[in-house]
Design a protein around this motif. Structure first.
Motif, PDB file in Angstrom:
ATOM      1  N   HIS A  41       0.791  -1.118  -0.007  1.00 38.60           N
ATOM      2  CA  HIS A  41      -0.083  -0.015   0.238  1.00 38.60           C
ATOM      3  C   HIS A  41       1.182   1.326  -0.069  1.00 38.60           C
ATOM      4  O   HIS A  41       0.594   2.240  -0.821  1.00 38.60           O
ATOM      5  N   THR A  42       1.912   1.386   0.854  1.00 39.56           N
ATOM      6  CA  THR A  42       2.772   2.497   0.948  1.00 39.56           C
ATOM      7  C   THR A  42       4.201   2.027   0.482  1.00 39.56           C
ATOM      8  O   THR A  42       5.022   3.104   0.734  1.00 39.56           O
ATOM      9  N   SER A  43       4.355   0.757   0.270  1.00 36.36           N
ATOM     10  CA  SER A  43       5.871   0.482   0.287  1.00 36.36           C
ATOM     11  C   SER A  43       6.151  -0.714  -0.947  1.00 36.36           C
ATOM     12  O   SER A  43       4.924  -1.054  -1.446  1.00 36.36           O
ATOM     13  N   PHE A  44       7.300  -0.603  -1.557  1.00 38.72           N
ATOM     14  CA  PHE A  44       7.544  -1.738  -2.213  1.00 38.72           C
ATOM     15  C   PHE A  44       9.045  -2.459  -1.854  1.00 38.72           C
ATOM     16  O   PHE A  44       9.700  -1.810  -1.478  1.00 38.72           O
ATOM     17  N   THR A  45       9.132  -3.365  -2.443  1.00 37.40           N
ATOM     18  CA  THR A  45      10.495  -4.352  -2.108  1.00 37.40           C
ATOM     19  C   THR A  45      11.203  -4.502  -3.439  1.00 37.40           C
ATOM     20  O   THR A  45      10.635  -4.875  -4.450  1.00 37.40           O
ATOM     21  N   VAL A  46      12.244  -4.304  -3.381  1.00 33.72           N
ATOM     22  CA  VAL A  46      13.347  -4.581  -4.388  1.00 33.72           C
ATOM     23  C   VAL A  46      14.427  -5.534  -3.934  1.00 33.72           C
ATOM     24  O   VAL A  46      14.879  -5.543  -2.944  1.00 33.72           O
ATOM     25  N   THR A  47      14.986  -6.354  -5.022  1.00 28.52           N
ATOM     26  CA  THR A  47      16.112  -7.038  -4.744  1.00 28.52           C
ATOM     27  C   THR A  47      17.179  -6.599  -5.760  1.00 28.52           C
ATOM     28  O   THR A  47      16.895  -6.157  -6.801  1.00 28.52           O
ATOM     29  N   GLN A  48      18.318  -6.424  -5.172  1.00 29.75           N
ATOM     30  CA  GLN A  48      19.528  -6.270  -6.344  1.00 29.75           C
ATOM     31  C   GLN A  48      20.615  -7.136  -6.367  1.00 29.75           C
ATOM     32  O   GLN A  48      20.654  -7.923  -5.353  1.00 29.75           O
ATOM     33  N   GLU A  49      21.345  -7.291  -7.277  1.00 35.45           N
ATOM     34  CA  GLU A  49      22.370  -8.566  -7.602  1.00 35.45           C
ATOM     35  C   GLU A  49      23.624  -7.429  -8.130  1.00 35.45           C
ATOM     36  O   GLU A  49      23.248  -6.802  -9.345  1.00 35.45           O
ATOM     37  N   ALA A  50      24.790  -7.634  -7.585  1.00 29.38           N
ATOM     38  CA  ALA A  50      25.851  -7.092  -8.343  1.00 29.38           C
ATOM     39  C   ALA A  50      26.917  -8.207  -8.640  1.00 29.38           C
ATOM     40  O   ALA A  50      27.064  -8.940  -7.893  1.00 29.38           O
ATOM     41  N   ARG A  51      27.122  -7.903 -10.006  1.00 31.69           N
ATOM     42  CA  ARG A  51      27.981  -9.145 -10.650  1.00 31.69           C
ATOM     43  C   ARG A  51      29.338  -8.390 -11.231  1.00 31.69           C
ATOM     44  O   ARG A  51      29.317  -7.346 -11.503  1.00 31.69           O
ATOM     45  N   ALA A  67       7.050   4.945   0.189  1.00 28.23           N
ATOM     46  CA  ALA A  67       6.728   6.230  -0.450  1.00 28.23           C
ATOM     47  C   ALA A  67       6.484   7.335   0.613  1.00 28.23           C
ATOM     48  O   ALA A  67       6.011   6.957   1.611  1.00 28.23           O
ATOM     49  N   LEU A  68       7.003   8.646   0.484  1.00 22.61           N
ATOM     50  CA  LEU A  68       6.876   9.718   1.480  1.00 22.61           C
ATOM     51  C   LEU A  68       6.086  10.718   0.929  1.00 22.61           C
ATOM     52  O   LEU A  68       6.170  11.239  -0.187  1.00 22.61           O
ATOM     53  N   ASP A  69       5.266  11.254   1.987  1.00 16.08           N
ATOM     54  CA  ASP A  69       4.922  12.695   1.665  1.00 16.08           C
ATOM     55  C   ASP A  69       5.741  13.723   2.429  1.00 16.08           C
ATOM     56  O   ASP A  69       6.183  13.779   3.624  1.00 16.08           O
ATOM     57  N   LEU A  70       6.709  14.344   1.765  1.00 15.86           N
ATOM     58  CA  LEU A  70       7.571  15.102   2.171  1.00 15.86           C
ATOM     59  C   LEU A  70       7.120  16.105   3.101  1.00 15.86           C
ATOM     60  O   LEU A  70       7.872  16.605   4.012  1.00 15.86           O
ATOM     61  N   ALA A  71       5.896  16.788   2.840  1.00 17.98           N
ATOM     62  CA  ALA A  71       5.268  18.021   3.606  1.00 17.98           C
ATOM     63  C   ALA A  71       5.002  17.669   5.019  1.00 17.98           C
ATOM     64  O   ALA A  71       5.281  18.343   5.963  1.00 17.98           O
ATOM     65  N   ALA A  72       4.339  16.447   4.802  1.00 16.46           N
ATOM     66  CA  ALA A  72       3.953  15.894   6.130  1.00 16.46           C
ATOM     67  C   ALA A  72       4.761  14.988   7.201  1.00 16.46           C
ATOM     68  O   ALA A  72       4.745  14.767   8.163  1.00 16.46           O
ATOM     69  N   GLY A  73       6.017  14.613   6.183  1.00 12.21           N
ATOM     70  CA  GLY A  73       6.913  13.850   6.933  1.00 12.21           C
ATOM     71  C   GLY A  73       6.754  12.303   7.176  1.00 12.21           C
ATOM     72  O   GLY A  73       6.943  11.730   8.208  1.00 12.21           O
ATOM     73  N   THR A  74       5.548  11.874   6.546  1.00 17.42           N
ATOM     74  CA  THR A  74       5.122  10.611   6.870  1.00 17.42           C
ATOM     75  C   THR A  74       4.884   9.711   5.427  1.00 17.42           C
ATOM     76  O   THR A  74       4.873  10.183   4.343  1.00 17.42           O
ATOM     77  N   ALA A  75       4.754   8.168   5.846  1.00 18.61           N
ATOM     78  CA  ALA A  75       4.399   7.609   4.703  1.00 18.61           C
ATOM     79  C   ALA A  75       3.180   8.095   3.836  1.00 18.61           C
ATOM     80  O   ALA A  75       2.315   8.532   4.673  1.00 18.61           O
ATOM     81  N   ARG A  76       2.947   7.751   2.677  1.00 17.75           N
ATOM     82  CA  ARG A  76       1.892   7.909   1.851  1.00 17.75           C
ATOM     83  C   ARG A  76       1.541   6.626   0.988  1.00 17.75           C
ATOM     84  O   ARG A  76       2.549   6.013   0.695  1.00 17.75           O
ATOM     85  N   PRO A  77       0.216   6.703   0.515  1.00 17.18           N
ATOM     86  CA  PRO A  77      -0.073   5.612  -0.198  1.00 17.18           C
ATOM     87  C   PRO A  77       0.426   5.665  -1.748  1.00 17.18           C
ATOM     88  O   PRO A  77       0.718   6.748  -2.234  1.00 17.18           O
ATOM     89  N   LEU A  78       0.997   4.615  -2.246  1.00 17.49           N
ATOM     90  CA  LEU A  78       1.607   4.861  -3.610  1.00 17.49           C
ATOM     91  C   LEU A  78       0.503   5.088  -4.726  1.00 17.49           C
ATOM     92  O   LEU A  78      -0.893   4.639  -4.440  1.00 17.49           O
ATOM     93  N   SER A  79       0.770   6.157  -5.516  1.00 11.52           N
ATOM     94  CA  SER A  79      -0.337   6.459  -6.487  1.00 11.52           C
ATOM     95  C   SER A  79      -0.620   5.478  -7.433  1.00 11.52           C
ATOM     96  O   SER A  79       0.206   4.424  -7.578  1.00 11.52           O
ATOM     97  N   LYS A  80      -1.725   5.606  -8.184  1.00 12.15           N
ATOM     98  CA  LYS A  80      -1.955   4.364  -8.892  1.00 12.15           C
ATOM     99  C   LYS A  80      -0.930   4.404 -10.146  1.00 12.15           C
ATOM    100  O   LYS A  80      -0.520   3.378 -10.751  1.00 12.15           O
ATOM    101  N   ALA A  81      -0.310   5.557 -10.637  1.00 16.20           N
ATOM    102  CA  ALA A  81       0.656   5.250 -11.623  1.00 16.20           C
ATOM    103  C   ALA A  81       1.857   4.842 -10.909  1.00 16.20           C
ATOM    104  O   ALA A  81       2.580   4.124 -11.705  1.00 16.20           O
TER     105      ALA A  81
END
Length: 95
Positions: A41-51, A67-81
């Motif tokens: 809802h407010t986050s996503f997980t990525v994996t990285q691999e360095a070769r 995802a952050l709302d910089l004005a509020a300084g809190t997490a925010r929902p990810l937009s549809k886009a």
């Protein structure tokens, strides 16, 4: 995955990093791959691999980005886009 087609402020909530082999600063190339493996809802997980230049996996990591709302300084929902972009760049499930 290329640059996001929109501007998003994110913070690293959690990260697990494993150094498996040395990556030295000897002007040789290293390739880093990034894969979106989960979208919440407010986050996503990525994996990285360095070769290294021979293809040996030298480091792996998993990071949860919020995802952050910089004005509020809190997490925010990810937009549809954002959610659509991240979901489109997830690998197909193995069958």
């Amino acid at each position: 995955m290329r640059e996001l087609p929109f501007t998003t402020a994110v913070a690293v909530r959690a990260m697990n990093l494993q150094f498996l082999h040395p990556l030295t600063d000897d002007k040789k190339r290293a390739e880093v791959s990034v894969v979106v493996c989960a979208t919440g809802h407010t986050s996503f997980t990525v994996t990285q691999e360095a070769r290294n230049e021979t293809g040996l996996v030298c480091a792996t990591s998993e990071a949860v980005l919020v995802a952050l709302d910089l004005a509020a300084g809190t997490a925010r929902p990810l937009s549809k886009a954002e959610r659509g972009y991240l979901t489109a760049h997830r690998p197909a499930p193995h069958s």
